[in-house]
Write an enzyme that holds these catalytic residues in place. Structure first.
Site, PDB file in Angstrom:
ATOM      1  N   ARG A  39     -54.162 -18.186  42.951  1.00 36.50           N
ATOM      2  CA  ARG A  39     -52.991 -18.128  42.109  1.00 36.50           C
ATOM      3  C   ARG A  39     -52.503 -16.706  41.895  1.00 36.50           C
ATOM      4  NH1 ARG A  39     -55.741 -21.739  37.423  1.00 36.50           N
ATOM      5  NH2 ARG A  39     -57.114 -22.747  38.908  1.00 36.50           N
ATOM      6  N   GLY A  40     -53.348 -15.743  42.204  1.00 35.02           N
ATOM      7  CA  GLY A  40     -53.132 -14.354  41.787  1.00 35.02           C
ATOM      8  C   GLY A  40     -51.857 -13.692  42.274  1.00 35.02           C
ATOM      9  N   GLU A  95     -50.873 -11.494  49.244  1.00 38.58           N
ATOM     10  CA  GLU A  95     -52.124 -11.516  48.477  1.00 38.58           C
ATOM     11  C   GLU A  95     -52.004 -10.597  47.257  1.00 38.58           C
ATOM     12  OE1 GLU A  95     -54.814 -12.674  47.706  1.00 38.58           O
ATOM     13  OE2 GLU A  95     -56.113 -13.275  49.356  1.00 38.58           O
ATOM     14  N   ASP A  96     -52.803 -10.883  46.247  1.00 44.40           N
ATOM     15  CA  ASP A  96     -52.838 -10.005  45.073  1.00 44.40           C
ATOM     16  C   ASP A  96     -53.695  -8.770  45.344  1.00 44.40           C
ATOM     17  OD1 ASP A  96     -55.210 -11.503  45.168  1.00 44.40           O
ATOM     18  OD2 ASP A  96     -55.169 -12.065  43.052  1.00 44.40           O
ATOM     19  N   ASP A  99     -60.413  -7.298  48.340  1.00 39.49           N
ATOM     20  CA  ASP A  99     -61.620  -6.748  47.722  1.00 39.49           C
ATOM     21  C   ASP A  99     -62.712  -6.691  48.802  1.00 39.49           C
ATOM     22  OD1 ASP A  99     -63.329  -5.941  45.614  1.00 39.49           O
ATOM     23  OD2 ASP A  99     -63.840  -7.988  45.109  1.00 39.49           O
ATOM     24  N   PHE A 148     -62.430  -3.593  37.950  1.00 38.50           N
ATOM     25  CA  PHE A 148     -61.947  -4.968  37.864  1.00 38.50           C
ATOM     26  C   PHE A 148     -60.635  -4.948  37.090  1.00 38.50           C
ATOM     27  CE2 PHE A 148     -61.483  -9.335  36.560  1.00 38.50           C
ATOM     28  CZ  PHE A 148     -61.770  -9.979  37.745  1.00 38.50           C
ATOM     29  N   VAL A 149     -59.572  -5.322  37.770  1.00 34.72           N
ATOM     30  CA  VAL A 149     -58.232  -5.199  37.176  1.00 34.72           C
ATOM     31  C   VAL A 149     -57.642  -6.566  36.860  1.00 34.72           C
ATOM     32  CG1 VAL A 149     -57.732  -2.965  38.245  1.00 34.72           C
ATOM     33  CG2 VAL A 149     -57.166  -5.070  39.487  1.00 34.72           C
ATOM     34  N   ASP A 155     -56.275 -12.304  37.252  1.00 31.29           N
ATOM     35  CA  ASP A 155     -56.944 -12.874  36.087  1.00 31.29           C
ATOM     36  C   ASP A 155     -58.373 -12.371  35.912  1.00 31.29           C
ATOM     37  OD1 ASP A 155     -57.897 -14.378  38.448  1.00 31.29           O
ATOM     38  OD2 ASP A 155     -58.968 -15.552  36.940  1.00 31.29           O
ATOM     39  N   ARG A 161     -53.313 -13.166  33.181  1.00 29.57           N
ATOM     40  CA  ARG A 161     -52.334 -13.091  34.269  1.00 29.57           C
ATOM     41  C   ARG A 161     -50.958 -12.670  33.775  1.00 29.57           C
ATOM     42  NH1 ARG A 161     -54.754 -15.603  38.781  1.00 29.57           N
ATOM     43  NH2 ARG A 161     -56.058 -17.397  38.325  1.00 29.57           N
TER      44      ARG A 161
HETATM   45  P1  IMP Z   1     -62.142 -10.891  48.471  1.00 32.42           P
HETATM   46  O1  IMP Z   1     -62.340 -12.154  49.241  1.00 32.42           O
HETATM   47  O2  IMP Z   1     -63.434 -10.337  47.951  1.00 32.42           O
HETATM   48  O3  IMP Z   1     -61.328  -9.870  49.197  1.00 32.42           O
HETATM   49  O4  IMP Z   1     -61.446 -11.279  47.130  1.00 32.42           O
HETATM   50  C1  IMP Z   1     -60.161 -11.600  47.010  1.00 32.42           C
HETATM   51  C2  IMP Z   1     -59.929 -12.319  45.690  1.00 32.42           C
HETATM   52  O5  IMP Z   1     -60.851 -11.976  44.642  1.00 32.42           O
HETATM   53  C3  IMP Z   1     -58.584 -11.862  45.181  1.00 32.42           C
HETATM   54  O6  IMP Z   1     -57.546 -12.615  45.780  1.00 32.42           O
HETATM   55  C4  IMP Z   1     -58.729 -12.085  43.695  1.00 32.42           C
HETATM   56  O7  IMP Z   1     -58.428 -13.420  43.375  1.00 32.42           O
HETATM   57  C5  IMP Z   1     -60.193 -11.809  43.411  1.00 32.42           C
HETATM   58  N1  IMP Z   1     -60.362 -10.420  42.914  1.00 32.42           N
HETATM   59  C6  IMP Z   1     -60.970  -9.397  43.548  1.00 32.42           C
HETATM   60  N2  IMP Z   1     -60.962  -8.275  42.799  1.00 32.42           N
HETATM   61  C7  IMP Z   1     -60.314  -8.603  41.657  1.00 32.42           C
HETATM   62  C8  IMP Z   1     -59.964  -7.854  40.469  1.00 32.42           C
HETATM   63  O8  IMP Z   1     -60.231  -6.651  40.302  1.00 32.42           O
HETATM   64  N3  IMP Z   1     -59.304  -8.546  39.513  1.00 32.42           N
HETATM   65  C9  IMP Z   1     -58.956  -9.870  39.633  1.00 32.42           C
HETATM   66  N4  IMP Z   1     -59.257 -10.590  40.720  1.00 32.42           N
HETATM   67  C10 IMP Z   1     -59.938  -9.967  41.722  1.00 32.42           C
HETATM   68 MG    MG Z   2     -56.829 -14.391  45.005  1.00 33.70          MG
END
Ligand code: IMP
Ligand code: MG
Length: 171
Positions: A39-40, A95-96, A99, A148-149, A155, A161
């Site tokens: 949803r981000g 994408e939001d 990470d 962590f943002v 969220d 959000r």
């Molecule tokens: P990844 O698969 O580890 O790259 O994670 C991606 C997803 O983790 C993002 O689309 C977010 O939903 C969540 N995420 C990662 N870091 C943060 C953060 O700092 N704040 C909020 N959501 C995060």
């Molecule tokens: Mg996400």
């Protein structure tokens, strides 16, 4: 809550991303399919699409990693699929944040298999220091440190959000 990126900084950057991406697709006459990752990305996408000056179709999908929300397990599950058939279409995934990169890798694998004409990723935020999968978005709004943002769609356990800026929660 500490402000990391203000609403004004976000608006300026999203405008310039919109211009860059519009230019990238200038030679594409058919509508591109802009895919929001729920949803981000919903607020970022809502702002970005209004700075995108080409024909565009909107679609969404949802992915999640098993385990708790702040630590990616590396196992990413597709929770909700696209409505559109993307074969032969130009696809831009919104994408939001990237990470660990596991989500981006999963989306890339799933979408590439459907033979789109092109597949690009734009992410508002990037935390390269946390990367586990060797992945990168084609366009990034801001590269940030390992915080962590929340806010502007992102969220913490489902909340925050609606904060109109990107903030870091005080610990
Ligand atoms: P990844 O698969 O580890 O790259 O994670 C991606 C997803 O983790 C993002 O689309 C977010 O939903 C969540 N995420 C990662 N870091 C943060 C953060 O700092 N704040 C909020 N959501 C995060
Ligand atoms: Mg996400």
């Amino acid at each position: 809550m500490n402000t990391l990126l203000s609403a004004e900084e976000l608006a300026h950057r999203v405008q310039s991303l919109g211009e860059t991406i519009t230019e990238h697709y200038a030679h594409v006459d058919e509508p591109i399919i802009m895919v929001g990752v729920l949803r981000g990305s919903f607020i970022f996408m809502a702002d970005l699409i209004r700075q995108f000056d080409r024909p565009v179709i909107v679609d969404f999908m949802s992915a999640s990693s098993y385990g708790d929300e702040t630590v990616s397990s590396g196992v990413v599950k597709l929770k909700q699929d696209l409505g559109e058939n993307i074969e032969g279409r130009h696809v831009l995934v919104v994408e939001d944040i990237v990470d660990t990169g596991h989500t981006l890798r999963k989306l890339r694998t799933v979408l590439e298999a459907r033979n789109p004409a092109s597949l690009k990723f734009v992410s508002l935020l990037d935390k390269p220091s946390r990367r586990e999968a060797d992945e990168a978005a084609d366009w990034v709004g801001f590269t940030i440190e390992d915080h962590f943002v929340v806010g502007y769609g992102l969220d913490a356990a489902g909340l925050e959000r609606n904060i109109p800026f990107i903030g870091v929660m005080e610990t």
